[in-house]
Design a protein around this motif. Structure first.
Motif, PDB file in Angstrom:
ATOM      1  N   ALA A 277      55.390  37.456  74.633  1.00 25.77           N
ATOM      2  CA  ALA A 277      56.649  37.565  75.384  1.00 25.77           C
ATOM      3  C   ALA A 277      57.815  37.812  74.424  1.00 25.77           C
ATOM      4  O   ALA A 277      58.675  38.664  74.655  1.00 25.77           O
ATOM      5  N   HIS A 278      57.817  37.070  73.318  1.00 33.08           N
ATOM      6  CA  HIS A 278      58.859  37.260  72.303  1.00 33.08           C
ATOM      7  C   HIS A 278      58.863  38.716  71.832  1.00 33.08           C
ATOM      8  O   HIS A 278      59.916  39.359  71.776  1.00 33.08           O
ATOM      9  N   LYS A 279      57.689  39.230  71.559  1.00 35.64           N
ATOM     10  CA  LYS A 279      57.571  40.598  71.035  1.00 35.64           C
ATOM     11  C   LYS A 279      58.089  41.611  72.062  1.00 35.64           C
ATOM     12  O   LYS A 279      58.811  42.541  71.714  1.00 35.64           O
ATOM     13  N   GLU A 280      57.753  41.416  73.314  1.00 32.00           N
ATOM     14  CA  GLU A 280      58.197  42.379  74.341  1.00 32.00           C
ATOM     15  C   GLU A 280      59.722  42.402  74.466  1.00 32.00           C
ATOM     16  O   GLU A 280      60.333  43.461  74.609  1.00 32.00           O
ATOM     17  N   PHE A 281      60.341  41.220  74.428  1.00 32.44           N
ATOM     18  CA  PHE A 281      61.804  41.189  74.566  1.00 32.44           C
ATOM     19  C   PHE A 281      62.486  41.794  73.346  1.00 32.44           C
ATOM     20  O   PHE A 281      63.439  42.562  73.476  1.00 32.44           O
ATOM     21  N   VAL A 282      61.981  41.450  72.157  1.00 31.45           N
ATOM     22  CA  VAL A 282      62.606  42.007  70.941  1.00 31.45           C
ATOM     23  C   VAL A 282      62.461  43.530  70.954  1.00 31.45           C
ATOM     24  O   VAL A 282      63.418  44.265  70.689  1.00 31.45           O
TER      25      VAL A 282
END
Ligand code: AHM
Ligand code: MG
Length: 347
Positions: A81-86
Motif C-alpha cells: 500500500a505504501h508503495k502504491e501511494f508513493v
C-alpha cells in the motif's frame, strides 16, 4: 442482461472526478493542482483495493520480515500500500513531500528538474493491517497540507503543521464495499467504488454525524491502564437506565478507520487513551488523528486529546503519538467532563 432500472441507477451517481472538478470551478484562483492530487490519491486507493480483493489468492498475507519505525512487524500489504501511494503521488507530480507510517523519514518528492509540487501528503497507507488475514475491514488515512509560502527546501519541518492548517483529509475503508470519504473544509462527502466500472461514485453526500450515539469503541483489555475518570466514564456508559438509552453498546474492530467510519455514520465515540504500554497514546497524530479529526469536525462532531482540541496540537515529529477521543459531539464532551473529574457515576 442488466435490467434498465439498474443502468439508470448507476448513471444517476456523480463520479468522484466530476465532483472534484465541479468543486474546483467554485474556487476562482484554482490551477487544478489540488484536483489532480486527489485524483492521484484515488488511483492509488483503487490499486490498493485491487491488491486487497486478491488477498488470499495471491500471497500478500504475512510479514515482510521488516520492523517498521513504530517497532511493529510490517505486513506485506502495508508495504504494498505504501508503495502504491508513493508511486501514484510521484507520478502525479503535485506532491512535494510524503510522510508515511511505513517510512521512518519524510520522503522528498521534488527532483532538481521538477520543482512544481506544492502539497504535502501524510498518510497511513494501510491502517489496521493486522486485520487483513481475517477478512476484517482495513483502510487508508491521508492528510494534506500546503507547502508554506516562501519555503524553498522541502524538509519535514514544512510538514509539522497543526491539523487546523490541513487543506484536505480523507480515508478509504476496504470493507464490504470500498468507500472513500474526504473533506476540503467544505463538508464531508463519501464515494463508493463501483468495481464494475472502476469509479468512485458519490453515494454519501454531505455527511453529518449524529450529535449523540449509543456505541462506544475502546480496547477494554487496557482497562487497568485507564485513569480513574475514564474508568468511571466507561462504567457510566454501562449503567442501565430506562430513560437515556444506557447501557450503550461496545463496538471495537481494531481498525481505527473502520471504527471511525461506523461511528461517523451511526453516531458513537472512539477512544484510544494513553496506556501503560503506550504512555503517549497509540495512534499517530499526523496521519491518523489529525485527518479524522478534521473530517469529524466538518461533519459536526469533535476530536479531543481528552483535554485539548486535536487539531490545535502543534506537532514536533512525524510519528508523534497522541491520546484520541473522537466522535459525536455530546459523547466527546461527556468523556472530557469525566476526565476532568466533573462527572461521576449515577447513584
Ligand atoms: P496500525 O496503524 O499499525 O494498524 O495501528 C493502529 C491501529 C488502529 O487501527 C486500531 O484502532 C488500533 O491500532 C488498535 O490497537 P489495539 O490492538 O491496541 O486495540
Ligand atoms: Mg494505523
Amino acid at each position: 442482461m442488466q435490467p434498465e432500472g439498474k443502468l439508470e441507477e448507476i448513471g444517476a451517481f456523480k463520479t468522484l472526478e466530476q465532483f472534484i472538478i465541479e468543486r474546483q470551478f467554485t474556487v476562482e484562483s484554482s490551477t487544478g493542482a489540488f484536483s489532480r492530487l486527489l485524483r492521484d490519491i484515488s488511483v492509488a486507493a483503487k490499486l490498493v483495493n485491487w491488491h486487497m480483493r486478491r488477498a488470499g489468492i495471491v500471497d500478500v498475507f504475512g510479514s515482510t520480515g521488516e520492523i517498521n519505525v513504530q517497532g511493529e512487524v510490517q505486513a506485506v500489504m502495508d508495504a504494498l500500500a505504501h508503495k502504491e501511494f508513493v508511486r501514484a503521488l510521484r507520478r502525479g507530480g503535485e506532491c512535494c513531500l510524503i510522510g508515511s507510517e511505513e517510512h521512518s523519514e519524510a520522503i522528498p518528492m521534488r527532483t532538481a528538474d521538477d520543482n512544481e509540487g506544492k502539497y504535502i501528503v501524510l498518510l497511513d497507507p494501510l491502517d489496521g493491517s493486522s486485520n487483513i488475514e481475517v477478512n476484517v475491514s482495513v483502510g487508508t488515512i491521508f492528510s494534506i497540507y500546503q507547502l508554506p509560502e516562501g519555503v524553498k527546501e522541502v524538509t519535514l519541518d514544512a510538514a509539522l503543521q497543526p491539523g487546523i492548517l490541513q487543506v484536505g483529509a480523507g480515508y478509504v475503508v476496504y470493507g464490504s464495499s470500498t468507500i472513500l470519504v474526504y473533506t476540503t473544509g467544505d463538508g464531508v462527502n463519501g464515494f463508493t467504488l463501483d468495481p464494475s466500472i472502476g469509479e468512485f461514485l458519490l453515494t454519501h453526500p454531505d455527511i453529518r454525524t449524529p450529535e449523540d450515539g449509543n456505541m462506544y469503541s475502546v480496547n477494554e483489555g487496557n482497562y487497568e491502564s485507564f485513569d480513574i475518570g475514564l474508568k468511571k466514564h466507561i462504567k457510566w456508559m454501562q449503567q442501565e437506565r430506562a430513560d437515556d438509552g444506557r447501557p450503550l453498546s461496545t463496538r471495537y474492530i481494531g481498525s481505527f478507520v473502520a471504527d471511525f467510519h461506523r461511528n461517523l455514520l451511526k453516531g458513537g465515540l472512539y477512544m484510544y487513551p494513553a496506556t501503560h504500554k503506550s504512555p503517549e497514546g497509540k495512534l499517530r497524530l499526523m496521519y491518523e488523528a489529525n485527518p479524522l479529526a478534521y473530517i469529524v469536525e466538518q461533519a459536526g462532531g469533535l476530536a479531543s486529546t481528552g483535554s485539548q482540541r486535536i487539531l490545535e496540537v502543534k506537532p514536533t515529529k512525524l510519528h508523534q503519538r497522541i491520546a484520541v477521543y473522537i466522535g459525536s459531539r455530546k459523547m466527546v464532551e461527556t468523556a472530557e467532563a469525566f476526565l476532568r473529574g466533573e462527572r461521576d457515576l449515577d447513584p
